[in-house]
Design an enzyme around this catalytic site. Structure first.
Site, PDB file in Angstrom:
ATOM      1  N   TYR A 181       0.803  -1.245   0.000  1.00  0.00           N
ATOM      2  CA  TYR A 181       0.000   0.000   0.000  1.00  0.00           C
ATOM      3  C   TYR A 181       0.832   1.291   0.000  1.00  0.00           C
ATOM      4  O   TYR A 181       2.038   1.244   0.119  1.00  0.00           O
ATOM      5  CB  TYR A 181      -1.097  -0.015   1.047  1.00  0.00           C
ATOM      6  CG  TYR A 181      -0.811  -0.148   2.531  1.00  0.00           C
ATOM      7  CD1 TYR A 181       0.443   0.022   3.075  1.00  0.00           C
ATOM      8  CD2 TYR A 181      -1.883  -0.432   3.392  1.00  0.00           C
ATOM      9  CE1 TYR A 181       0.628  -0.085   4.455  1.00  0.00           C
ATOM     10  CE2 TYR A 181      -1.697  -0.552   4.765  1.00  0.00           C
ATOM     11  CZ  TYR A 181      -0.430  -0.370   5.291  1.00  0.00           C
ATOM     12  OH  TYR A 181      -0.252  -0.464   6.625  1.00  0.00           O
ATOM     13  N   GLU A 182       0.173   2.400  -0.227  1.00  0.00           N
ATOM     14  CA  GLU A 182       0.839   3.696  -0.441  1.00  0.00           C
ATOM     15  C   GLU A 182       1.840   3.646  -1.603  1.00  0.00           C
ATOM     16  O   GLU A 182       2.914   4.245  -1.531  1.00  0.00           O
ATOM     17  CB  GLU A 182       1.539   4.181   0.833  1.00  0.00           C
ATOM     18  CG  GLU A 182       0.602   4.614   1.952  1.00  0.00           C
ATOM     19  CD  GLU A 182      -0.341   5.746   1.579  1.00  0.00           C
ATOM     20  OE1 GLU A 182      -0.039   6.489   0.625  1.00  0.00           O
ATOM     21  OE2 GLU A 182      -1.386   5.872   2.238  1.00  0.00           O
ATOM     22  N   GLY A 183       1.481   2.950  -2.652  1.00  0.00           N
ATOM     23  CA  GLY A 183       2.384   2.785  -3.796  1.00  0.00           C
ATOM     24  C   GLY A 183       3.198   1.529  -3.597  1.00  0.00           C
ATOM     25  O   GLY A 183       4.044   1.489  -2.704  1.00  0.00           O
TER      26      GLY A 183
END
Lengths: 590, 590
Positions: free
Chosen positions: B438-440
């Site tokens: 997550y978050e890229g």
């Protein structure tokens, strides 16, 4: 959904692991190529159509413990019966007891597919087959005739009882005790933990093989005996008698393989029977129990290696399918509107190809080990027994590490969906994690590899093996096709790393520097596995599979050579120069 | 049980990441060394005594979804209130809205400790703090005065709504739409998935920041706007008004962080309110929503990196404690009877030391990144903004990979017990796995690193950074102490690998060969992280911590140099020579 890769498996068996030369040389009895194909195809069908569809419910529902009994997941008892009726339990068993006497290679290939379908399901039958092997090799005629026919048919299952709370890697300190009785039987008392399929509702009876210590036994591993302790005693006519004083106390709540009941077993607490004591029969000689166990423990280690291959294969298939379907962003060079399937992004392709390489490398190593097991009873027994011994720890550790690494990459390829349980990628990641631990942790395998396997035949077995690998690399270099790229040179460099690390370890062991050698055992084991991956992929690429896929095999082999196996240089360095800093840094750990 | 490593954290902040020079140089306002220690100590106490004891119940009970509401695990609402009352939500927030305006470094250090206590708990507050940052930077005065005081005090929490089923890594294709209303508000319609803490019972109100598209917006990422959509509308007097047309449809069943509700959010389906449409207020300018999000997304990426550090630290502590207590077998050199604590076996020590190195390396990288964020508002803003930009993808990816790798080693050190959920090692392994996603995803980070960060200041920023790393290596070589072993030379070799790979990438990008550069992005990112690990450990070992632990730091640094970072040579090779075989092998994937 998993689809058994029957053709790839057949190719690896025949052209990489040595099945075709062995068939051609008449080393495998009357086994034929056609029969091999028929067995693989049917085992694959069973794994794909029968086992795999029940994996998810096995995970979500799990084995359930209620009042001393274990309910298996919905549909699993019927699945087990179908599996046994298919004759799969009897593949390698002796024809004397209803078995088919087929080579171990076929068994491990089938095992791969069933484990891909559901590792939690396949582990139970795997252990029964291990129990059959131990009993066949070491049991008395009476025990064999009483138990083997029903175990081979699958009517009864077996379990292996080794671990106790304080005796895991070190079995020498186990406490379960056995007392002699005048009638030649024994009474067992003690507790065993982590007993896979120690209790379940697949079969009416369960044949526990239990390690225990006699009152006058020497201390340590030389004082352990092996006993057969059935859940229900067996009458002379073969029917089930009274309940033995052995029961399951509880099952574990585990990270993965939820469908597999992991039991704490209590022997001889008086819960069943007239007087406390589980009735057992000696297998083999007193105090030689560990030797009896080792017969089957090597095969069990290989079987666990197969679980690593199996999870890796299932995870790779799943990730490739998702990466073809899921679109996000534009890959470099993408023309026009719309997003690219993520498989077109170089980084995703790198993950998927790495998964494929590790899976196929692990498969080839494990199959080659099984082939060595098969030939270790024939003309060149010593050579092949050494080969099987050498390959076993690598097969177990490299393949199970591959299971973890590949299933982790599989989660990553799925992005956020990978973290959602319903997707199924996370189950593979959870299931995979036990395999580097059980049947001897991978650290134990590395100790075994370095201290017991390298010195086989005074180090000449491994030297001969390295020479064989050099021949493969030389052929790759000589082939010099564009598809193979720098495979030959890269492989030669990695083999040189292996050779240098091997000679250093042999010399270090010869000097009695045990701690220095052991410090590098795990990096060495990894190094060996990577070299074998490169070599076996090259062997496959250079073979004529007759299926028009040699080009594919060559480019994957090149990817392995140029993108995967390169850390052999760092691993060699760690083996040869890492011990001093490891010893010094241990102070940091307090 | 986890104990916050306050001293190690303080040392890393001060002597490795740059806090002491910044304090001495007056770059951090009136912050003092004593205040730093007091804050770290109290944050550590809270993590150790309040958060960590509630981690297990958060995992086993999980967030529960009932009729559109989410019940958090037992004890968690009170834990959240205690956390907010402790002022932890307001550490970095602007004093204008009740915040303490402290440096980001302190926030990430505290974040590490709370995440070690429970990642599932800490992620909620982390996202609220991100929402506070975005609102502070881009919100209108009215929005700020209405929402920020209660968000900073912790009375209300926030959530970040980006992902949709078809828009994950690629936000440009999102479909949630926003319609303008005459009163200056907007109405939102759509579905968001994977919304962390989108619904819960910690606070009365939840302030959703939602990305959506206006009817006349340009296609792609330049047509996305950011809106504030409260769960309950807020009256002029600050009290809660009617329910907005936004609700949680369901929560996900996940591999890990079970206590963190991962919500599917529905906006504007008419379930609440007079007419369909969730009422929202624009943050920043129309169609500039992604830029607003990026303000806080970099910090969110760093915060996720901290989760990797946090899990790695918790797993390392747990494994070391177990390895000291558990006895099995005899380690080389063990005299007398009895078994050795497994920590004495070289292979177990190798695992534990590798865990320590990866943890401390990841910690140093993330803290150095936070330090650059702090200084990017000061005298040398451009330099430090570049540094923060460069370090962010490495901090996010290297630290989260470390979380996965270290927690996996942690399971392994525990042997069979590691696979049993009650032990707690498996929870860390499960929780860790989301952070590389997550978050890229870490693959997205690698693309960002190579295509956007390397070219900063025409490649001169990274060249300057490499020169700084060379200075550290030169000092290590000059120190030449026995404790440091070959650290200097090894580090220089790894830095040379980094430099060669960097120049190759810059040249390849300059030639427009995007695919070739991206093929090596992940190996390059890993290479960079390993070099920084070696360099920062050396920097720490060469610093005078005044705590008598320099010898310990030096031997750990040597272990890193001689046993961990060596694969930079293979990674460099993969970057510079791997693209062709990767491109060729993609055919295998079908």
């Amino acid at each position: 959904m998993y689809k058994a890769p029957v053709e790839e498996i057949a190719f690896t068996l025949k052209h990489v692991a040595g099945l075709t030369p062995a068939l051609d040389g008449g080393h495998l009895g009357d086994l034929t190529d056609d029969l091999v194909d028929a067995i693989l195809s049917e085992a694959g069908r069973f794994a794909t159509e029968e086992v795999a569809p029940l994996a998810a419910i096995g995970d979500t529902q799990g084995a359930r413990f209620v009042d001393g009994t274990v309910s298996m997941p919905d549909g699993w008892p019927a699945l087990y019966r179908a599996w046994a009726e298919g004759g799969w339990n009897s593949l390698t068993a002796s024809p004397d007891f209803g078995g088919q006497g087929l080579p171990h290679m076929l068994h491990v290939a089938a095992l791969e597919m069933w484990n891909s379908g559901s590792m939690a399901f396949a582990i139970g039958p795997t252990l029964t087959i291990g129990a059959i092997e131990a009993l066949t090799a070491h049991g008395s005629d009476h025990l064999k005739s009483t138990y083997l026919p029903k175990m081979v048919s699958g009517e009864w299952m077996g379990s292996m009882n080794l671990t106790e709370p304080h005796a895991g890697s070190d079995l020498g300190v186990m406490k379960t005790r056995a007392e002699r009785r005048d009638d030649g039987t024994y009474r067992l008392f003690g507790q065993k933990i982590f007993i896979t399929y120690g209790e379940h509702d697949f079969t009416d009876n369960i044949v526990h093989l239990v390690l225990a210590r006699l009152p006058d036994a020497p201390a340590g591993t030389r004082g352990i005996s092996l006993f057969l302790v059935p859940k229900f005693l067996v009458n002379d006519d073969g029917s089930l008698g009274s309940r033995n004083d052995a029961h399951c106390h509880s099952i574990e709540h585990k990270l993965g393989i939820h469908g597999s009941p992991t039991c704490t077993m209590i022997y001889g607490d008086g819960r069943f029977g007239d007087a406390p004591g589980a009735i057992g029969w000696l297998i083999g000689e007193e105090n030689r129990g560990l030797a009896c166990m080792f017969t089957m423990m090597n095969n069990a280690r290989l079987a666990v290696g197969m679980q690593g291959v199996a999870i890796a294969e299932a995870a790779t298939q799943k990730a490739i399918a998702y990466a073809k379907e899921r679109t996000q962003g534009k890959a470099p060079g993408r023309q026009g509107s719309g997003m690219s399937p993520i498989i077109e992004h170089p980084d995703v392709a790198r993950m998927l190809l790495t998964m494929k390489v590790l899976t196929q490398g692990a498969r080839a190593i494990t199959y080659a080990c099984a082939h060595a097991v098969d030939l270790s009873h024939g003309d060149d027994a010593k050579h092949w027994a050494d080969r099987a011994s050498l390959l076993t720890p690598i097969a177990k550790s490299f393949a199970t590490d591959a299971g973890v690494d590949v299933s982790s990459l599989g989660v990553q390829v799925h992005g956020g969906m990978g973290f959602i349980e319903e997707t199924g990628a996370a189950r593979l990641y959870r299931d995979a994690r036990i395999a580097p631990i059980y049947e001897g942790t991978n650290g134990i395998q590395a100790i075994d590899l370095v201290t017991r396997k390298l010195p086989l035949s005074d180090g000449n077995h491994i030297r001969g093996f390295i020479a064989e690998l050099r021949e493969i690399a030389a052929k790759a270099r000589a082939a010099n096709t564009p598809e193979l790229g720098e495979t030959g040179a890269r492989l030669e460099a990695s083999i040189a790393d292996l050779e240098a690390a091997t000679e250093w370890l042999l010399a270090t062991l010869a000097e009695g520097k045990q701690a220095e050698a052991l410090a590098g055992a795990t990096p060495y084991q990894r190094l060996f596995g990577l070299v074998l991956t490169g070599a076996y992929l090259a062997k496959g690429a250079l073979a004529d599979g007759g299926d028009g896929r040699n080009g594919e095999r060559a480019v994957l082999c090149r990817f392995a050579a140029e993108n995967v196996i390169g850390e052999t240089v760092a691993l060699k360095d760690r083996v040869m120069s890492g011990a001093a800093s490891l010893a010094a840094a241990r102070a940091v750990l307090g």
